[in-house]
Write a protein that holds these residues in place. Structure first.
Motif, mmCIF file in Angstrom:
data_model
loop_
_atom_site.group_PDB
_atom_site.id
_atom_site.type_symbol
_atom_site.label_atom_id
_atom_site.label_comp_id
_atom_site.label_asym_id
_atom_site.label_seq_id
_atom_site.Cartn_x
_atom_site.Cartn_y
_atom_site.Cartn_z
ATOM 1 N N HIS A 31 0.823 -1.142 0.097
ATOM 2 C CA HIS A 31 0.196 -0.019 0.044
ATOM 3 C C HIS A 31 0.731 1.282 -0.013
ATOM 4 C CE1 HIS A 31 -3.727 -2.093 0.647
ATOM 5 N NE2 HIS A 31 -3.168 -2.977 1.289
ATOM 6 N N GLU A 32 0.422 2.145 -0.558
ATOM 7 C CA GLU A 32 1.338 3.588 -0.665
ATOM 8 C C GLU A 32 1.468 4.214 1.002
ATOM 9 O OE1 GLU A 32 0.382 6.187 -4.152
ATOM 10 O OE2 GLU A 32 -1.611 5.494 -3.129
ATOM 11 N N LEU A 33 0.177 3.936 1.690
ATOM 12 C CA LEU A 33 0.166 4.453 3.139
ATOM 13 C C LEU A 33 -0.229 3.469 3.789
ATOM 14 C CD1 LEU A 33 0.409 6.898 4.846
ATOM 15 C CD2 LEU A 33 -1.846 7.620 4.226
ATOM 16 N N VAL A 34 0.396 3.107 5.058
ATOM 17 C CA VAL A 34 0.016 2.012 6.144
ATOM 18 C C VAL A 34 -0.042 2.692 7.458
ATOM 19 C CG1 VAL A 34 0.466 0.037 7.403
ATOM 20 C CG2 VAL A 34 0.951 0.135 4.898
ATOM 21 N N GLY B 126 -6.247 6.800 14.235
ATOM 22 C CA GLY B 126 -5.868 6.197 13.177
ATOM 23 C C GLY B 126 -6.954 5.943 11.933
ATOM 24 N N LEU B 127 -8.012 5.833 12.417
ATOM 25 C CA LEU B 127 -9.524 5.777 11.461
ATOM 26 C C LEU B 127 -9.651 7.015 10.826
ATOM 27 C CD1 LEU B 127 -11.964 3.600 13.299
ATOM 28 C CD2 LEU B 127 -10.489 3.007 11.884
ATOM 29 N N MET B 128 -9.312 8.368 11.728
ATOM 30 C CA MET B 128 -9.598 9.773 11.172
ATOM 31 C C MET B 128 -8.493 10.128 9.980
ATOM 32 S SD MET B 128 -11.616 11.994 13.793
ATOM 33 C CE MET B 128 -12.448 12.830 12.408
ATOM 34 N N ALA B 129 -7.494 9.618 10.291
ATOM 35 C CA ALA B 129 -6.289 9.653 9.680
ATOM 36 C C ALA B 129 -6.574 8.972 8.128
ATOM 37 C CB ALA B 129 -4.836 9.425 10.072
ATOM 38 N N ALA B 130 -6.992 7.852 8.260
ATOM 39 C CA ALA B 130 -7.203 6.768 7.185
ATOM 40 C C ALA B 130 -8.407 7.619 6.204
ATOM 41 C CB ALA B 130 -7.731 5.540 7.447
ATOM 42 N N VAL B 131 -9.348 8.257 6.893
ATOM 43 C CA VAL B 131 -10.663 8.710 6.132
ATOM 44 C C VAL B 131 -10.104 10.100 5.534
ATOM 45 C CG1 VAL B 131 -12.764 10.209 6.363
ATOM 46 C CG2 VAL B 131 -12.356 7.729 7.770
ATOM 47 N N GLU B 132 -9.266 10.800 6.315
ATOM 48 C CA GLU B 132 -8.626 12.015 5.721
ATOM 49 C C GLU B 132 -7.833 11.643 4.285
ATOM 50 O OE1 GLU B 132 -8.117 15.850 6.392
ATOM 51 O OE2 GLU B 132 -10.086 14.935 6.353
ATOM 52 N N SER C 247 -7.923 8.600 2.540
ATOM 53 C CA SER C 247 -8.354 8.129 1.632
ATOM 54 C C SER C 247 -8.979 9.075 0.311
ATOM 55 C CB SER C 247 -9.762 7.375 1.964
ATOM 56 O OG SER C 247 -10.682 8.431 2.397
ATOM 57 N N GLY C 248 -8.795 8.626 -0.886
ATOM 58 C CA GLY C 248 -9.119 9.298 -2.135
ATOM 59 C C GLY C 248 -7.795 9.883 -2.646
ATOM 60 N N LYS C 249 -6.955 10.203 -1.670
ATOM 61 C CA LYS C 249 -5.542 11.101 -1.910
ATOM 62 C C LYS C 249 -4.511 9.847 -2.188
ATOM 63 C CE LYS C 249 -7.342 14.652 0.631
ATOM 64 N NZ LYS C 249 -7.486 14.976 2.136
ATOM 65 N N ALA C 250 -4.636 8.559 -1.435
ATOM 66 C CA ALA C 250 -3.611 7.659 -1.264
ATOM 67 C C ALA C 250 -4.290 6.410 -1.193
ATOM 68 C CB ALA C 250 -2.600 8.040 -0.385
#
Lengths: 107, 169
Positions: free
Chosen positions: A4-7, A15-21, A23-26
């Motif tokens: 993955h580009e970002l783990v 972690g979840l908020m970072a993932a939502v932010e 998503s769509g960009k990476a």
């Protein structure tokens, strides 16, 4: 091997908020050792702090955070944390409260 | 956001990913001989006791130094443990083994950083250095993995508005 580009390590609120932010960009993956409902945000005994009340101010929260760090916090980062805290808190409150107003948006 | 651009984070070693992968795979090596009479539970229990007694709320350089020595001994014992197999999908003994390895590493980091920081600040209280020392220690501690354990460096703290003041409650 999975790529993955970002783990993001940890499936708690941060972690979840970072993932939502991101998503769509990476291309994002969240890795959690436990099933994410057992991640530790649910056990935060001190609660969460953000300048939400009418008699509260982001600047007070900034100073309290700097003081709490005994002046070792990076103040540019603290300013962002405290400024974005109220919106982030409203956002996840909507996500995680059953029956609350749906479709919470960050900002 | 300019946060990461304006900060001087030390660059990770170039081969860190390959090294991390090797370290992870080493966890599953099955050729190591069993250490008779020792167990990951005993090591974890002793680590618990050690961190509470010598790296707890009230710290001294002497005790932190002792803790560093005892942590090195625990690490030696950990290295001699037989690694649990990986046949079953859920191997809690393997989880326990891996967690204890990371806890040992964290113990070394906490004790080493506390020994290095010769002042008292926030929840870090040194009986031998009871005052905050902004001249020498208004700085971050950066830690990375080195060959022989954690490597410590310092970095600047970003101050925008609030200059360090007396901290009273």
């Amino acid at each position: 091997m999975i790529n993955h580009e970002l783990v993001i390590v940890g499936g708690g609120l941060a972690g979840l908020m970072a993932a939502v932010e991101a998503s769509g960009k990476a291309d994002v993956a969240v890795v959690s050792k436990v099933y994410p409902t057992r991640s530790h945000s649910g056990a935060a005994q001190g609660g969460f702090n953000a300048a939400m009340g009418e008699d509260d101010a982001v600047e007070n929260h900034v100073f309290d955070t700097v003081k709490g760090s005994d002046y070792l916090a990076d103040q540019d980062a603290v300013e962002i944390l405290c400024a974005e805290g109220p919106a982030a808190t409203r956002c996840w409150k909507r996500w995680f409260s059953a029956g609350g107003p749906g479709g919470g948006r960050w900002k | 956001m300019e946060i990461t651009a304006s900060r001087s984070w030390p660059a990770p070693p170039r081969d860190s990913l390959a090294a991390a992968r090797q370290r992870w795979e080493d966890n599953f090596g099955e050729s190591r001989p069993a250490a008779a009479g020792d167990s990951v539970f005993a090591i974890r229990h002793e680590l618990n006791r050690l961190m509470t007694e010598k790296v707890g709320v009230f710290r001294t350089g002497a005790e932190l130094q002792e803790a560093a020595g005892e942590l090195a001994a625990l690490r030696q014992r950990y290295r001699r443990l037989r690694v649990p197999g990986r046949e079953a999908p859920f191997r809690y003994d393997l989880v326990e083994y891996l967690e204890t390895g990371y806890l040992l590493e964290l113990g070394e980091i906490i004790a080493g950083a506390a020994l290095r920081r010769t002042e008292s600040r926030g929840a870090h209280y040194r009986l031998d250095y009871p005052a905050r020392d902004d001249r020498n220690w208004l700085k971050h501690t950066f830690i990375r993995r080195g060959e022989g354990g954690p490597v410590f460096t310092s970095g600047e703290v970003c101050i925008t508005k609030h200059l360090p003041g007396e901290r009273g409650y």
